[in-house]
Design an enzyme around this catalytic site. Structure first.
Site, PDB file in Angstrom:
ATOM      1  N   TYR A  43      33.107  35.597  83.626  1.00 18.62           N
ATOM      2  CA  TYR A  43      34.312  36.015  84.353  1.00 18.62           C
ATOM      3  C   TYR A  43      33.884  37.013  85.429  1.00 18.62           C
ATOM      4  O   TYR A  43      33.142  37.964  85.130  1.00 18.62           O
ATOM      5  CB  TYR A  43      35.288  36.710  83.401  1.00 18.62           C
ATOM      6  CG  TYR A  43      35.884  35.822  82.340  1.00 18.62           C
ATOM      7  CD1 TYR A  43      35.245  35.607  81.119  1.00 18.62           C
ATOM      8  CD2 TYR A  43      37.106  35.180  82.553  1.00 18.62           C
ATOM      9  CE1 TYR A  43      35.800  34.792  80.148  1.00 18.62           C
ATOM     10  CE2 TYR A  43      37.667  34.364  81.572  1.00 18.62           C
ATOM     11  CZ  TYR A  43      37.010  34.181  80.382  1.00 18.62           C
ATOM     12  OH  TYR A  43      37.567  33.367  79.412  1.00 18.62           O
TER      13      TYR A  43
ATOM     14  N   LYS B 228      43.854  30.816  76.090  1.00 13.59           N
ATOM     15  CA  LYS B 228      44.701  30.874  74.896  1.00 13.59           C
ATOM     16  C   LYS B 228      45.687  29.720  74.788  1.00 13.59           C
ATOM     17  O   LYS B 228      46.166  29.414  73.692  1.00 13.59           O
ATOM     18  CB  LYS B 228      45.500  32.191  74.900  1.00 13.59           C
ATOM     19  CG  LYS B 228      44.638  33.420  74.745  1.00 13.59           C
ATOM     20  CD  LYS B 228      44.039  33.502  73.364  1.00 13.59           C
ATOM     21  CE  LYS B 228      43.040  34.636  73.239  1.00 13.59           C
ATOM     22  NZ  LYS B 228      42.050  34.361  72.192  1.00 13.59           N
TER      23      LYS B 228
ATOM     24  N   HIS C 172      29.486  29.151  71.574  1.00 16.47           N
ATOM     25  CA  HIS C 172      29.167  30.399  72.288  1.00 16.47           C
ATOM     26  C   HIS C 172      29.366  31.585  71.364  1.00 16.47           C
ATOM     27  O   HIS C 172      30.314  31.635  70.596  1.00 16.47           O
ATOM     28  CB  HIS C 172      30.093  30.561  73.499  1.00 16.47           C
ATOM     29  CG  HIS C 172      29.828  29.565  74.589  1.00 16.47           C
ATOM     30  ND1 HIS C 172      29.043  29.839  75.679  1.00 16.47           N
ATOM     31  CD2 HIS C 172      30.247  28.300  74.731  1.00 16.47           C
ATOM     32  CE1 HIS C 172      28.986  28.773  76.449  1.00 16.47           C
ATOM     33  NE2 HIS C 172      29.708  27.821  75.904  1.00 16.47           N
TER      34      HIS C 172
ATOM     35  N   PRO D 125      45.582  31.172  82.170  1.00 18.29           N
ATOM     36  CA  PRO D 125      44.400  30.658  81.466  1.00 18.29           C
ATOM     37  C   PRO D 125      43.271  31.690  81.333  1.00 18.29           C
ATOM     38  O   PRO D 125      42.267  31.436  80.706  1.00 18.29           O
ATOM     39  CB  PRO D 125      43.967  29.468  82.308  1.00 18.29           C
ATOM     40  CG  PRO D 125      44.684  29.578  83.588  1.00 18.29           C
ATOM     41  CD  PRO D 125      45.870  30.436  83.387  1.00 18.29           C
TER      42      PRO D 125
ATOM     43  N   TYR E 169      39.771  38.161  72.057  1.00 19.39           N
ATOM     44  CA  TYR E 169      39.333  36.911  72.699  1.00 19.39           C
ATOM     45  C   TYR E 169      39.055  35.840  71.645  1.00 19.39           C
ATOM     46  O   TYR E 169      39.360  34.662  71.839  1.00 19.39           O
ATOM     47  CB  TYR E 169      38.069  37.169  73.511  1.00 19.39           C
ATOM     48  CG  TYR E 169      37.699  36.028  74.451  1.00 19.39           C
ATOM     49  CD1 TYR E 169      36.820  35.026  74.047  1.00 19.39           C
ATOM     50  CD2 TYR E 169      38.237  35.947  75.735  1.00 19.39           C
ATOM     51  CE1 TYR E 169      36.482  33.974  74.888  1.00 19.39           C
ATOM     52  CE2 TYR E 169      37.898  34.909  76.589  1.00 19.39           C
ATOM     53  CZ  TYR E 169      37.022  33.924  76.154  1.00 19.39           C
ATOM     54  OH  TYR E 169      36.698  32.870  77.000  1.00 19.39           O
TER      55      TYR E 169
HETATM   56  P1  FAS Z   1      51.302  19.637  77.238  1.00 22.23           P
HETATM   57  O1  FAS Z   1      51.979  20.032  78.515  1.00 22.23           O
HETATM   58  O2  FAS Z   1      49.821  19.435  77.225  1.00 22.23           O
HETATM   59  O3  FAS Z   1      51.925  18.251  76.706  1.00 22.23           O
HETATM   60  C1  FAS Z   1      53.322  18.015  76.795  1.00 22.23           C
HETATM   61  C2  FAS Z   1      53.528  16.501  76.805  1.00 22.23           C
HETATM   62  O4  FAS Z   1      54.945  16.259  76.800  1.00 22.23           O
HETATM   63  C3  FAS Z   1      52.967  15.851  78.059  1.00 22.23           C
HETATM   64  O5  FAS Z   1      52.184  14.723  77.718  1.00 22.23           O
HETATM   65  C4  FAS Z   1      54.213  15.448  78.855  1.00 22.23           C
HETATM   66  O6  FAS Z   1      54.028  14.259  79.596  1.00 22.23           O
HETATM   67  C5  FAS Z   1      55.241  15.249  77.761  1.00 22.23           C
HETATM   68  N1  FAS Z   1      56.623  15.428  78.223  1.00 22.23           N
HETATM   69  C6  FAS Z   1      57.103  16.320  79.114  1.00 22.23           C
HETATM   70  N2  FAS Z   1      58.436  16.151  79.265  1.00 22.23           N
HETATM   71  C7  FAS Z   1      58.794  15.130  78.439  1.00 22.23           C
HETATM   72  C8  FAS Z   1      60.028  14.483  78.144  1.00 22.23           C
HETATM   73  N3  FAS Z   1      61.159  14.856  78.757  1.00 22.23           N
HETATM   74  N4  FAS Z   1      60.037  13.469  77.247  1.00 22.23           N
HETATM   75  C9  FAS Z   1      58.871  13.075  76.628  1.00 22.23           C
HETATM   76  N5  FAS Z   1      57.669  13.652  76.871  1.00 22.23           N
HETATM   77  C10 FAS Z   1      57.649  14.660  77.761  1.00 22.23           C
HETATM   78  N6  FAS Z   1      44.877  26.329  78.520  1.00 22.23           N
HETATM   79  C11 FAS Z   1      43.697  26.925  78.212  1.00 22.23           C
HETATM   80  O7  FAS Z   1      43.529  27.389  77.078  1.00 22.23           O
HETATM   81  N7  FAS Z   1      42.687  26.999  79.161  1.00 22.23           N
HETATM   82  C12 FAS Z   1      42.822  26.446  80.417  1.00 22.23           C
HETATM   83  O8  FAS Z   1      41.914  26.513  81.242  1.00 22.23           O
HETATM   84  C13 FAS Z   1      44.024  25.793  80.763  1.00 22.23           C
HETATM   85  N8  FAS Z   1      44.181  25.214  81.994  1.00 22.23           N
HETATM   86  C14 FAS Z   1      45.374  24.614  82.292  1.00 22.23           C
HETATM   87  C15 FAS Z   1      45.594  23.994  83.549  1.00 22.23           C
HETATM   88  C16 FAS Z   1      46.817  23.387  83.856  1.00 22.23           C
HETATM   89  C17 FAS Z   1      47.026  22.741  85.220  1.00 22.23           C
HETATM   90  C18 FAS Z   1      47.862  23.395  82.905  1.00 22.23           C
HETATM   91  C19 FAS Z   1      49.219  22.783  83.236  1.00 22.23           C
HETATM   92  C20 FAS Z   1      47.665  23.984  81.657  1.00 22.23           C
HETATM   93  C21 FAS Z   1      46.417  24.589  81.344  1.00 22.23           C
HETATM   94  N9  FAS Z   1      46.188  25.173  80.099  1.00 22.23           N
HETATM   95  C22 FAS Z   1      45.026  25.776  79.770  1.00 22.23           C
HETATM   96  C23 FAS Z   1      47.211  25.173  79.103  1.00 22.23           C
HETATM   97  C24 FAS Z   1      47.217  23.831  78.450  1.00 22.23           C
HETATM   98  O9  FAS Z   1      45.941  23.540  77.959  1.00 22.23           O
HETATM   99  C25 FAS Z   1      48.299  23.863  77.420  1.00 22.23           C
HETATM  100  O10 FAS Z   1      48.265  25.057  76.667  1.00 22.23           O
HETATM  101  C26 FAS Z   1      48.253  22.685  76.496  1.00 22.23           C
HETATM  102  O11 FAS Z   1      48.248  21.514  77.271  1.00 22.23           O
HETATM  103  C27 FAS Z   1      49.483  22.794  75.600  1.00 22.23           C
HETATM  104  O12 FAS Z   1      49.649  21.579  74.972  1.00 22.23           O
HETATM  105  P2  FAS Z   1      51.121  21.012  74.708  1.00 22.23           P
HETATM  106  O13 FAS Z   1      51.974  22.095  74.184  1.00 22.23           O
HETATM  107  O14 FAS Z   1      50.923  19.758  73.946  1.00 22.23           O
HETATM  108  O15 FAS Z   1      51.743  20.711  76.160  1.00 22.23           O
HETATM  109  C1  PHB Z   2      37.681  26.381  80.982  1.00 22.51           C
HETATM  110  O1  PHB Z   2      36.523  26.065  80.630  1.00 22.51           O
HETATM  111  O2  PHB Z   2      38.480  25.556  81.498  1.00 22.51           O
HETATM  112  C2  PHB Z   2      38.151  27.807  80.789  1.00 22.51           C
HETATM  113  C3  PHB Z   2      37.307  28.724  80.176  1.00 22.51           C
HETATM  114  C4  PHB Z   2      37.755  30.027  79.993  1.00 22.51           C
HETATM  115  C5  PHB Z   2      39.028  30.380  80.442  1.00 22.51           C
HETATM  116  C6  PHB Z   2      39.863  29.439  81.074  1.00 22.51           C
HETATM  117  C7  PHB Z   2      39.414  28.149  81.248  1.00 22.51           C
HETATM  118  O3  PHB Z   2      39.475  31.645  80.267  1.00 22.51           O
END
Ligand code: FAS
Ligand code: PHB
Length: 393
Positions: free
Chosen positions: A200, A296, A72, A292, A384
């Site tokens: 958005y 980021k 994009h 989100p 962004y």
């Molecule tokens: P993660 O949370 O992905 O990974 C952590 C890992 O550690 C998991 O596999 C977990 O099982 C494990 N863990 C936890 N406790 C533990 C323990 N005690 N012992 C061993 N392992 C353990 N970011 C965006 O940029 N755009 C989005 O749209 C977006 N949507 C999201 C929606 C949701 C519901 C959530 C929760 C997050 C979202 N995020 C989004 C943010 C997300 O993408 C995170 O930034 C990303 O997963 C970060 O990655 P990690 O730091 O690896 O953490």
């Molecule tokens: C997504 O595609 O999941 C998405 C895109 C833009 C955002 C957040 C999530 O700001």
């Protein structure tokens, strides 16, 4: 068990760190609480900054991303049903971003780990960190009914917001900054062609977002109250509400379909300082959470891992600990810029239940200023797109 770096968490941060260290011939063990399939099944982020794509490509992890990712030049903003305007990131800062799901990144990371026969312990229970302040820390956990201990030089806390690593930093050392927003996002995934752009929308009924995962997979979100229950949101109620928040011609272009995933995520901004303590280094959601809105979260996890892997590589190649000592301050500079951008966009695009008429008017004139000012759009484009990673001096 013994290794050089024990990584807690097999999410994007943990698995990317494991991959980069392996390419530098630095041994690590990943300890993950859940199963491989559970980790792979999570539907989360979708937009990758140029720096994230560069880091993945430099580490041989971008083949599928290059063939399936959706590049994009910018994103659209619409509000109160007015004409949309396009934030042209490519024109303003000569960068692009890629729509490619975190789920796909997770699959690519696990495939790379399989190719190098990486040591990953899944279903690890009761993970504990020991002696993190010493030069000989360890990690222990229950696996197959026995407690296992790993002797290690360093521990990388990549275990997300609800993990255990951050708790190993004493309360009188850890400083936490938090802001909880009075709403959440209800997101769905459907196997239907998406809109061409990421859009958005700020609407009196609330925020909405149109995004994608591929030319046949759409991702949509709507702002919902904090007490919203998933069971109250049938697909048809979701589609009707989503359409109501976009201008008519855009609403008509939305292709509805059955949801293959539907979830509600709360929104918060959170930063923990410092991101290191003794032999423990935090990376990703274990140290910070962003709403989100600015896409980021995942990108910050990648920049943390870029800095931490560079510091660990420098230590093992030269014995010099300077980059490890500077890791927290270096990572936090980029974290806070992204936290501020995500906070700004969340305030700009959502309807706050506590906003009074003044707040609402001020928000509308912020949007009007953004619509009418090329320099305001350039500033948002720069944020962004994501700030460049700091080069070594
Ligand atoms: P993660 O949370 O992905 O990974 C952590 C890992 O550690 C998991 O596999 C977990 O099982 C494990 N863990 C936890 N406790 C533990 C323990 N005690 N012992 C061993 N392992 C353990 N970011 C965006 O940029 N755009 C989005 O749209 C977006 N949507 C999201 C929606 C949701 C519901 C959530 C929760 C997050 C979202 N995020 C989004 C943010 C997300 O993408 C995170 O930034 C990303 O997963 C970060 O990655 P990690 O730091 O690896 O953490
Ligand atoms: C997504 O595609 O999941 C998405 C895109 C833009 C955002 C957040 C999530 O700001």
């Amino acid at each position: 068990m013994k290794t050089l770096v024990t990584i807690i968490g097999a999410g994007p941060a943990g698995m990317l760190l494991s991959e980069i260290l392996a390419r530098q011939k630095i041994d690590s063990i990943v300890v993950e609480r859940q199963s491989r399939d559970y980790v792979k099944s999570r539907i989360r982020a979708g937009v990758l900054e140029q720096t994230t794509v560069d880091v993945l490509r430099e580490n041989g992890l971008a083949d599928r991303l290059d063939s399936e990712g959706h590049v994009h030049d910018g994103m659209k903003i619409v509000w109160a049903g007015k004409e949309s305007f396009f934030i042209d990131v490519k024109k303003h800062v000569d960068k692009q971003f890629v729509a490619y799901g975190q789920t796909s990144i997770q699959e690519d990371l696990f495939a790379a780990a399989n190719r190098r026969d990486a040591r990953i312990v899944f279903n690890a229970e009761d993970v504990k960190l020991h002696d993190v302040q010493s030069k000989k820390p360890s990690v222990s956990f229950f696996s197959n009914g026995e407690r296992v201990s790993i002797e290690t030089d360093f521990i990388a806390g990549c275990d997300g917001f609800h993990g255990v690593s951050r708790q190993a930093i004493p309360h009188d050392v850890l400083k936490e900054y938090e802001k909880v927003y009075p709403f959440g996002w209800l997101g769905i995934l459907t196997e239907r062609p998406p809109l061409p752009d990421i859009v958005y929308a700020n609407h009196p009924r609330g925020f909405a977002l149109a995004s994608m995962r591929s030319p046949t997979l759409s991702r949509y979100y709507i702002q919902v109250p904090l007490d919203a229950q998933l069971v109250e949101w049938t697909d048809e109620r979701f589609w009707e509400e989503l359409r109501s928040r976009f201008p008519p011609e855009m609403a008509r272009a939305i292709v509805e379909g059955p949801s293959i995933e539907k979830s509600i995520a709360p929104l918060r901004s959170y930063v923990a300082e410092p991101m290191s303590y003794g032999s423990l280094f935090l990376a990703g959601d274990s140290a910070h959470i962003v709403p989100p809105t600015g896409a980021k979260g995942l990108n910050l996890a990648v920049s943390d891992v870029f800095y931490l892997s560079r510091a660990l590589t420098s230590f093992y190649k030269t014995g010099n600990e300077a980059l490890l000592d500077e890791y927290s301050a270096t990572a936090l500079r980029r974290v806070w810029h992204s936290v501020r951008t995500s906070w700004y966009l969340t305030n700009l695009l959502h309807r706050f239940p506590t906003a009074n008429q003044f707040d609402q008017k001020a928000q509308e004139y912020e949007l009007e200023f953004l619509r009418s000012s090329a320099s305001a759009q350039a500033a948002l484009a720069e944020q962004y797109a994501g700030l460049p990673l700091e080069e070594l001096k």
